[in-house]
Design a protein around this motif. Structure first.
Motif, PDB file in Angstrom:
ATOM      1  N   PHE A 147       0.874  -1.176   0.000  1.00  9.42           N
ATOM      2  CA  PHE A 147       0.000   0.000   0.000  1.00  9.42           C
ATOM      3  C   PHE A 147       0.908   1.221   0.000  1.00  9.42           C
ATOM      4  O   PHE A 147       1.640   1.471   0.950  1.00  9.42           O
ATOM      5  CB  PHE A 147      -0.903   0.004   1.237  1.00  9.42           C
ATOM      6  CG  PHE A 147      -1.760   1.236   1.346  1.00  9.42           C
ATOM      7  CD1 PHE A 147      -2.931   1.340   0.623  1.00  9.42           C
ATOM      8  CD2 PHE A 147      -1.391   2.291   2.160  1.00  9.42           C
ATOM      9  CE1 PHE A 147      -3.723   2.481   0.707  1.00  9.42           C
ATOM     10  CE2 PHE A 147      -2.174   3.431   2.257  1.00  9.42           C
ATOM     11  CZ  PHE A 147      -3.337   3.523   1.535  1.00  9.42           C
ATOM     12  N   LEU A 148       0.890   1.967  -1.090  1.00 12.03           N
ATOM     13  CA  LEU A 148       1.827   3.073  -1.262  1.00 12.03           C
ATOM     14  C   LEU A 148       1.090   4.366  -1.583  1.00 12.03           C
ATOM     15  O   LEU A 148       0.170   4.370  -2.398  1.00 12.03           O
ATOM     16  CB  LEU A 148       2.795   2.767  -2.413  1.00 12.03           C
ATOM     17  CG  LEU A 148       3.526   1.424  -2.337  1.00 12.03           C
ATOM     18  CD1 LEU A 148       4.199   1.119  -3.664  1.00 12.03           C
ATOM     19  CD2 LEU A 148       4.526   1.438  -1.208  1.00 12.03           C
ATOM     20  N   VAL A 149       1.498   5.436  -0.931  1.00 11.51           N
ATOM     21  CA  VAL A 149       0.941   6.760  -1.212  1.00 11.51           C
ATOM     22  C   VAL A 149       2.101   7.736  -1.317  1.00 11.51           C
ATOM     23  O   VAL A 149       2.973   7.746  -0.452  1.00 11.51           O
ATOM     24  CB  VAL A 149      -0.020   7.226  -0.090  1.00 11.51           C
ATOM     25  CG1 VAL A 149      -0.553   8.620  -0.391  1.00 11.51           C
ATOM     26  CG2 VAL A 149      -1.173   6.254   0.093  1.00 11.51           C
ATOM     27  N   TRP A 150       2.111   8.524  -2.381  1.00 17.45           N
ATOM     28  CA  TRP A 150       3.122   9.583  -2.475  1.00 17.45           C
ATOM     29  C   TRP A 150       2.917  10.509  -1.302  1.00 17.45           C
ATOM     30  O   TRP A 150       1.792  10.904  -1.004  1.00 17.45           O
ATOM     31  CB  TRP A 150       2.961  10.360  -3.760  1.00 17.45           C
ATOM     32  CG  TRP A 150       3.564   9.716  -4.953  1.00 17.45           C
ATOM     33  CD1 TRP A 150       3.917   8.411  -5.095  1.00 17.45           C
ATOM     34  CD2 TRP A 150       3.872  10.347  -6.183  1.00 17.45           C
ATOM     35  NE1 TRP A 150       4.414   8.184  -6.336  1.00 17.45           N
ATOM     36  CE2 TRP A 150       4.403   9.369  -7.029  1.00 17.45           C
ATOM     37  CE3 TRP A 150       3.731  11.634  -6.647  1.00 17.45           C
ATOM     38  CZ2 TRP A 150       4.810   9.648  -8.320  1.00 17.45           C
ATOM     39  CZ3 TRP A 150       4.133  11.918  -7.941  1.00 17.45           C
ATOM     40  CH2 TRP A 150       4.667  10.933  -8.763  1.00 17.45           C
ATOM     41  N   GLU A 151       3.988  10.882  -0.638  1.00 22.05           N
ATOM     42  CA  GLU A 151       3.887  11.702   0.568  1.00 22.05           C
ATOM     43  C   GLU A 151       3.095  12.981   0.348  1.00 22.05           C
ATOM     44  O   GLU A 151       2.330  13.395   1.209  1.00 22.05           O
ATOM     45  CB  GLU A 151       5.280  12.028   1.106  1.00 22.05           C
ATOM     46  CG  GLU A 151       5.927  10.844   1.773  1.00 22.05           C
ATOM     47  CD  GLU A 151       7.267  11.181   2.384  1.00 22.05           C
ATOM     48  OE1 GLU A 151       7.569  12.378   2.571  1.00 22.05           O
ATOM     49  OE2 GLU A 151       8.003  10.237   2.679  1.00 22.05           O
ATOM     50  N   ARG A 152       3.242  13.592  -0.800  1.00 25.89           N
ATOM     51  CA  ARG A 152       2.526  14.854  -1.032  1.00 25.89           C
ATOM     52  C   ARG A 152       1.018  14.639  -1.192  1.00 25.89           C
ATOM     53  O   ARG A 152       0.255  15.601  -1.239  1.00 25.89           O
ATOM     54  CB  ARG A 152       3.101  15.591  -2.241  1.00 25.89           C
ATOM     55  CG  ARG A 152       2.897  14.886  -3.558  1.00 25.89           C
ATOM     56  CD  ARG A 152       3.555  15.695  -4.690  1.00 25.89           C
ATOM     57  NE  ARG A 152       3.339  15.062  -5.958  1.00 25.89           N
ATOM     58  CZ  ARG A 152       2.333  15.358  -6.771  1.00 25.89           C
ATOM     59  NH1 ARG A 152       1.460  16.270  -6.432  1.00 25.89           N
ATOM     60  NH2 ARG A 152       2.213  14.735  -7.929  1.00 25.89           N
TER      61      ARG A 152
END
Length: 145
Positions: free
Chosen positions: A120-125
């Motif tokens: 599960f990955l989300v770009w920090e921005r």
């Protein structure tokens, strides 16, 4: 009948020593992610309007590893939801298809899913935007069986 948290009955029971023994996680399947997101568009728009993203014009890509859903916001409104059968990992969020209902229905937050699932990955921005669109929710289901 299931009584929601925070009601006077639940608070009174806790005052008399009752304890929460946990929750059962309902297993929900979303066969058409784009249709679900189109259906809840008014809710997503309301969340955007009540946040620091009011008036948002941007594209949010949700890669489900088997398909990609692209949400286009224009002036805070969800202008379109498109699906492509090709996984696109060009930003925003990558989430396994079986975890998406946990996020969209508010059972788990973005932070909880990211902590437990390495895929599960989300770009920090995009963290704050995802948190605004898909907050933790409290629900109560009343069953007849």
């Amino acid at each position: 009948m299931i009584v929601p948290d925070g009601t006077p009955l639940i608070r009174t029971a806790a005052d008399f020593g009752a304890r929460d023994t946990g929750r059962y996680q309902w297993q929900l399947h979303v066969p058409d992610t784009a249709h679900l997101l189109r259906t809840i568009a008014p809710v997503l728009e309301q969340r955007i309007a009540g946040s620091m993203f009011a008036g948002l014009t941007d594209t949010l890509t949700i890669c489900l590893y088997r398909e990609t859903v692209v949400l286009r916001f224009e002036s805070g409104k969800l202008a379109s939801v498109e699906t492509t059968p090709v996984p696109i990992n060009d930003g925003a969020i990558c989430i396994p298809p079986l975890l998406f209902p946990l996020l969209v229905f508010g059972w788990r937050t973005r932070a909880e899913l990211a902590e437990r699932y390495p895929d599960f990955l989300v770009w920090e921005r995009r963290n704050t935007l995802i948190d605004v669109l898909f907050p933790r929710m409290t629900s109560s289901l009343s069953t007849l069986y």
